[in-house]
Design a protein around this motif. Sequence first.
Motif, PDB file in Angstrom:
ATOM      1  N   GLY A  80       0.832  -1.189   0.000  1.00 24.56           N
ATOM      2  CA  GLY A  80       0.000   0.000   0.000  1.00 24.56           C
ATOM      3  C   GLY A  80       0.865   1.235   0.000  1.00 24.56           C
ATOM      4  N   LYS A  81       0.263   2.346  -0.353  1.00 29.90           N
ATOM      5  CA  LYS A  81       1.005   3.593  -0.412  1.00 29.90           C
ATOM      6  C   LYS A  81       0.605   4.530   0.713  1.00 29.90           C
ATOM      7  CE  LYS A  81       1.380   3.237  -5.404  1.00 29.90           C
ATOM      8  NZ  LYS A  81       1.026   3.800  -6.683  1.00 29.90           N
ATOM      9  N   THR A  82      -0.070   4.006   1.721  1.00 28.10           N
ATOM     10  CA  THR A  82      -0.584   4.856   2.781  1.00 28.10           C
ATOM     11  C   THR A  82      -0.473   4.159   4.125  1.00 28.10           C
ATOM     12  OG1 THR A  82      -2.524   6.055   3.568  1.00 28.10           O
ATOM     13  CG2 THR A  82      -2.936   4.003   2.415  1.00 28.10           C
ATOM     14  N   GLN A  83      -0.497   4.924   5.166  1.00 25.50           N
ATOM     15  CA  GLN A  83      -0.564   4.367   6.515  1.00 25.50           C
ATOM     16  C   GLN A  83      -1.888   4.741   7.160  1.00 25.50           C
ATOM     17  OE1 GLN A  83       1.386   2.129   8.071  1.00 25.50           O
ATOM     18  NE2 GLN A  83       2.374   1.962   6.100  1.00 25.50           N
ATOM     19  N   SER A  84      -2.876   5.073   6.348  1.00 18.95           N
ATOM     20  CA  SER A  84      -4.216   5.370   6.835  1.00 18.95           C
ATOM     21  C   SER A  84      -5.040   4.086   6.827  1.00 18.95           C
ATOM     22  CB  SER A  84      -4.882   6.410   5.929  1.00 18.95           C
ATOM     23  OG  SER A  84      -6.276   6.401   6.100  1.00 18.95           O
ATOM     24  N   PRO A  85      -5.552   3.645   7.983  1.00 21.18           N
ATOM     25  CA  PRO A  85      -6.356   2.420   7.978  1.00 21.18           C
ATOM     26  C   PRO A  85      -7.578   2.540   7.067  1.00 21.18           C
ATOM     27  CG  PRO A  85      -6.240   3.369  10.194  1.00 21.18           C
ATOM     28  CD  PRO A  85      -5.407   4.211   9.302  1.00 21.18           C
ATOM     29  N   GLU A  86      -8.180   3.719   7.002  1.00 25.49           N
ATOM     30  CA  GLU A  86      -9.350   3.919   6.142  1.00 25.49           C
ATOM     31  C   GLU A  86      -8.998   3.681   4.675  1.00 25.49           C
ATOM     32  OE1 GLU A  86     -12.749   7.287   5.199  1.00 25.49           O
ATOM     33  OE2 GLU A  86     -11.105   7.787   6.534  1.00 25.49           O
ATOM     34  N   LEU A  87      -7.884   4.236   4.226  1.00 27.44           N
ATOM     35  CA  LEU A  87      -7.477   4.050   2.834  1.00 27.44           C
ATOM     36  C   LEU A  87      -7.000   2.637   2.564  1.00 27.44           C
ATOM     37  CD1 LEU A  87      -5.694   7.460   2.176  1.00 27.44           C
ATOM     38  CD2 LEU A  87      -7.998   6.750   1.478  1.00 27.44           C
ATOM     39  N   MET A  88      -6.384   2.003   3.559  1.00 24.50           N
ATOM     40  CA  MET A  88      -5.954   0.609   3.386  1.00 24.50           C
ATOM     41  C   MET A  88      -7.166  -0.315   3.258  1.00 24.50           C
ATOM     42  SD  MET A  88      -2.658   0.445   5.880  1.00 24.50           S
ATOM     43  CE  MET A  88      -1.854  -0.991   5.203  1.00 24.50           C
ATOM     44  N   LEU A  89      -8.207  -0.066   4.047  1.00 22.90           N
ATOM     45  CA  LEU A  89      -9.427  -0.873   3.934  1.00 22.90           C
ATOM     46  C   LEU A  89     -10.078  -0.672   2.576  1.00 22.90           C
ATOM     47  CD1 LEU A  89     -10.869  -0.321   7.516  1.00 22.90           C
ATOM     48  CD2 LEU A  89     -10.000  -2.476   6.588  1.00 22.90           C
ATOM     49  N   ALA A  90     -10.118   0.576   2.086  1.00 23.58           N
ATOM     50  CA  ALA A  90     -10.673   0.848   0.763  1.00 23.58           C
ATOM     51  C   ALA A  90      -9.863   0.140  -0.320  1.00 23.58           C
ATOM     52  CB  ALA A  90     -10.715   2.353   0.511  1.00 23.58           C
ATOM     53  N   HIS A  91      -8.548   0.098  -0.151  1.00 23.50           N
ATOM     54  CA  HIS A  91      -7.668  -0.598  -1.100  1.00 23.50           C
ATOM     55  C   HIS A  91      -7.973  -2.099  -1.101  1.00 23.50           C
ATOM     56  CE1 HIS A  91      -4.166  -1.316  -3.549  1.00 23.50           C
ATOM     57  NE2 HIS A  91      -3.559  -2.024  -2.609  1.00 23.50           N
ATOM     58  N   LEU A  92      -8.123  -2.700   0.080  1.00 19.99           N
ATOM     59  CA  LEU A  92      -8.475  -4.129   0.175  1.00 19.99           C
ATOM     60  C   LEU A  92      -9.819  -4.395  -0.498  1.00 19.99           C
ATOM     61  CD1 LEU A  92      -7.385  -5.019   3.817  1.00 19.99           C
ATOM     62  CD2 LEU A  92      -6.319  -5.792   1.690  1.00 19.99           C
ATOM     63  N   ALA A  93     -10.802  -3.520  -0.269  1.00 18.36           N
ATOM     64  CA  ALA A  93     -12.127  -3.691  -0.892  1.00 18.36           C
ATOM     65  C   ALA A  93     -12.015  -3.646  -2.408  1.00 18.36           C
ATOM     66  CB  ALA A  93     -13.085  -2.614  -0.387  1.00 18.36           C
ATOM     67  N   GLY A  94     -11.204  -2.725  -2.922  1.00 20.10           N
ATOM     68  CA  GLY A  94     -11.008  -2.617  -4.361  1.00 20.10           C
ATOM     69  C   GLY A  94     -10.313  -3.837  -4.951  1.00 20.10           C
ATOM     70  N   LEU A  95      -9.292  -4.324  -4.283  1.00 19.45           N
ATOM     71  CA  LEU A  95      -8.600  -5.531  -4.747  1.00 19.45           C
ATOM     72  C   LEU A  95      -9.531  -6.738  -4.751  1.00 19.45           C
ATOM     73  CD1 LEU A  95      -5.168  -5.162  -2.910  1.00 19.45           C
ATOM     74  CD2 LEU A  95      -5.621  -4.843  -5.357  1.00 19.45           C
ATOM     75  N   ALA A  96     -10.345  -6.877  -3.714  1.00 17.66           N
ATOM     76  CA  ALA A  96     -11.276  -8.003  -3.639  1.00 17.66           C
ATOM     77  C   ALA A  96     -12.327  -7.907  -4.748  1.00 17.66           C
ATOM     78  CB  ALA A  96     -11.936  -8.060  -2.265  1.00 17.66           C
ATOM     79  N   ALA A  97     -12.814  -6.702  -5.018  1.00 14.54           N
ATOM     80  CA  ALA A  97     -13.805  -6.511  -6.084  1.00 14.54           C
ATOM     81  C   ALA A  97     -13.211  -6.867  -7.432  1.00 14.54           C
ATOM     82  CB  ALA A  97     -14.315  -5.071  -6.075  1.00 14.54           C
ATOM     83  N   ALA A  98     -11.967  -6.469  -7.677  1.00 16.30           N
ATOM     84  CA  ALA A  98     -11.297  -6.805  -8.925  1.00 16.30           C
ATOM     85  C   ALA A  98     -11.087  -8.310  -9.054  1.00 16.30           C
ATOM     86  CB  ALA A  98      -9.957  -6.072  -9.021  1.00 16.30           C
ATOM     87  N   ALA A  99     -10.749  -8.970  -7.956  1.00 21.96           N
ATOM     88  CA  ALA A  99     -10.540 -10.420  -7.980  1.00 21.96           C
ATOM     89  C   ALA A  99     -11.842 -11.163  -8.267  1.00 21.96           C
ATOM     90  CB  ALA A  99      -9.957 -10.895  -6.656  1.00 21.96           C
ATOM     91  N   ARG A 100     -12.967 -10.645  -7.753  1.00 19.39           N
ATOM     92  CA  ARG A 100     -14.262 -11.278  -8.018  1.00 19.39           C
ATOM     93  C   ARG A 100     -14.654 -11.173  -9.478  1.00 19.39           C
ATOM     94  NH1 ARG A 100     -15.312  -8.889  -3.057  1.00 19.39           N
ATOM     95  NH2 ARG A 100     -16.323  -7.102  -4.006  1.00 19.39           N
ATOM     96  N   LYS A 101     -14.203 -10.121 -10.171  1.00 21.71           N
ATOM     97  CA  LYS A 101     -14.537  -9.921 -11.585  1.00 21.71           C
ATOM     98  C   LYS A 101     -13.660 -10.732 -12.517  1.00 21.71           C
ATOM     99  CE  LYS A 101     -16.337  -5.285 -10.984  1.00 21.71           C
ATOM    100  NZ  LYS A 101     -16.154  -3.852 -11.274  1.00 21.71           N
TER     101      LYS A 101
END
Length: 103
Positions: A80-101
Amino acid sequence: MIFPLADINVHQQGVTEITPPGHCLVTGTGPDGRLRMFLYQGPAPADAGLCGSVVLPEPDRFIAGHPFTAHAPDGARVPGKTQSPELMLAHLAGLAAAARKTP
Protein backbone atom coordinates in the motif's frame (compact mmCIF):
# COMPACT_ATOMS: atom_id res chain seq x y z
CA MET A 1 -2.05 -17.40 6.86
CA ILE A 2 -5.81 -17.70 6.31
CA PHE A 3 -8.12 -16.71 9.18
CA PRO A 4 -11.52 -18.44 9.22
CA LEU A 5 -14.06 -16.38 11.14
CA ALA A 6 -14.42 -19.21 13.67
CA ASP A 7 -10.72 -18.83 14.58
CA ILE A 8 -10.92 -15.08 15.32
CA ASN A 9 -11.41 -13.87 18.87
CA VAL A 10 -13.92 -11.14 17.99
CA HIS A 11 -13.79 -7.95 20.03
CA GLN A 12 -16.15 -5.83 17.92
CA GLN A 13 -18.02 -6.08 14.63
CA GLY A 14 -20.16 -3.81 12.50
CA VAL A 15 -19.83 -0.73 10.34
CA THR A 16 -17.84 2.34 11.33
CA GLU A 17 -16.96 5.62 9.67
CA ILE A 18 -13.91 3.97 8.04
CA THR A 19 -15.76 0.93 6.64
CA PRO A 20 -15.97 0.96 2.83
CA PRO A 21 -19.57 1.01 1.52
CA GLY A 22 -21.11 -2.45 1.22
CA HIS A 23 -18.71 -3.97 3.75
CA CYS A 24 -18.44 -4.68 7.47
CA LEU A 25 -15.54 -4.85 9.89
CA VAL A 26 -14.56 -7.31 12.58
CA THR A 27 -11.90 -6.20 15.03
CA GLY A 28 -10.34 -9.15 16.77
CA THR A 29 -7.30 -11.25 17.49
CA GLY A 30 -6.36 -13.82 14.89
CA PRO A 31 -4.78 -17.20 15.61
CA ASP A 32 -1.39 -15.51 15.25
CA GLY A 33 -2.15 -13.39 18.34
CA ARG A 34 -2.15 -10.09 16.45
CA LEU A 35 -4.96 -7.57 16.69
CA ARG A 36 -6.49 -6.92 13.27
CA MET A 37 -9.37 -5.29 11.46
CA PHE A 38 -10.87 -7.92 9.16
CA LEU A 39 -12.85 -6.55 6.19
CA TYR A 40 -15.79 -8.52 4.80
CA GLN A 41 -18.00 -7.83 1.82
CA GLY A 42 -21.68 -7.57 2.76
CA PRO A 43 -23.65 -6.55 5.83
CA ALA A 44 -22.37 -9.38 8.06
CA PRO A 45 -19.03 -11.23 8.25
CA ALA A 46 -18.77 -14.55 6.42
CA ASP A 47 -15.64 -16.44 5.36
CA ALA A 48 -16.62 -16.24 1.67
CA GLY A 49 -16.75 -12.43 1.90
CA LEU A 50 -13.30 -11.88 3.46
CA CYS A 51 -11.48 -9.07 1.62
CA GLY A 52 -8.41 -9.06 3.86
CA SER A 53 -7.16 -7.60 7.10
CA VAL A 54 -5.18 -4.71 8.50
CA VAL A 55 -2.83 -5.49 11.38
CA LEU A 56 -3.20 -2.95 14.16
CA PRO A 57 0.16 -1.90 15.55
CA GLU A 58 1.68 -2.56 18.89
CA PRO A 59 2.43 0.80 20.54
CA ASP A 60 6.22 0.54 20.14
CA ARG A 61 5.91 -0.22 16.40
CA PHE A 62 3.49 2.67 15.93
CA ILE A 63 5.93 5.07 17.58
CA ALA A 64 8.74 3.68 15.39
CA GLY A 65 6.75 4.63 12.28
CA HIS A 66 5.55 1.18 11.20
CA PRO A 67 1.91 1.38 12.20
CA PHE A 68 -0.07 -0.75 9.74
CA THR A 69 0.29 -3.67 7.36
CA ALA A 70 -2.46 -5.15 5.20
CA HIS A 71 -2.97 -8.75 4.11
CA ALA A 72 -5.09 -10.39 1.40
CA PRO A 73 -7.55 -13.17 2.30
CA ASP A 74 -4.83 -15.77 1.65
CA GLY A 75 -2.49 -14.03 4.10
CA ALA A 76 -0.19 -12.48 1.50
CA ARG A 77 1.00 -8.99 2.37
CA VAL A 78 -0.72 -6.28 0.34
CA PRO A 79 1.49 -3.39 -0.65
CA GLY A 80 0.00 0.00 0.00
CA LYS A 81 1.00 3.59 -0.41
CA THR A 82 -0.58 4.86 2.78
CA GLN A 83 -0.56 4.37 6.52
CA SER A 84 -4.22 5.37 6.83
CA PRO A 85 -6.36 2.42 7.98
CA GLU A 86 -9.35 3.92 6.14
CA LEU A 87 -7.48 4.05 2.83
CA MET A 88 -5.95 0.61 3.39
CA LEU A 89 -9.43 -0.87 3.93
CA ALA A 90 -10.67 0.85 0.76
CA HIS A 91 -7.67 -0.60 -1.10
CA LEU A 92 -8.48 -4.13 0.18
CA ALA A 93 -12.13 -3.69 -0.89
CA GLY A 94 -11.01 -2.62 -4.36
CA LEU A 95 -8.60 -5.53 -4.75
CA ALA A 96 -11.28 -8.00 -3.64
CA ALA A 97 -13.80 -6.51 -6.08
CA ALA A 98 -11.30 -6.81 -8.93
CA ALA A 99 -10.54 -10.42 -7.98
CA ARG A 100 -14.26 -11.28 -8.02
CA LYS A 101 -14.54 -9.92 -11.59
CA THR A 102 -11.59 -11.97 -12.84
CA PRO A 103 -12.68 -15.36 -14.24
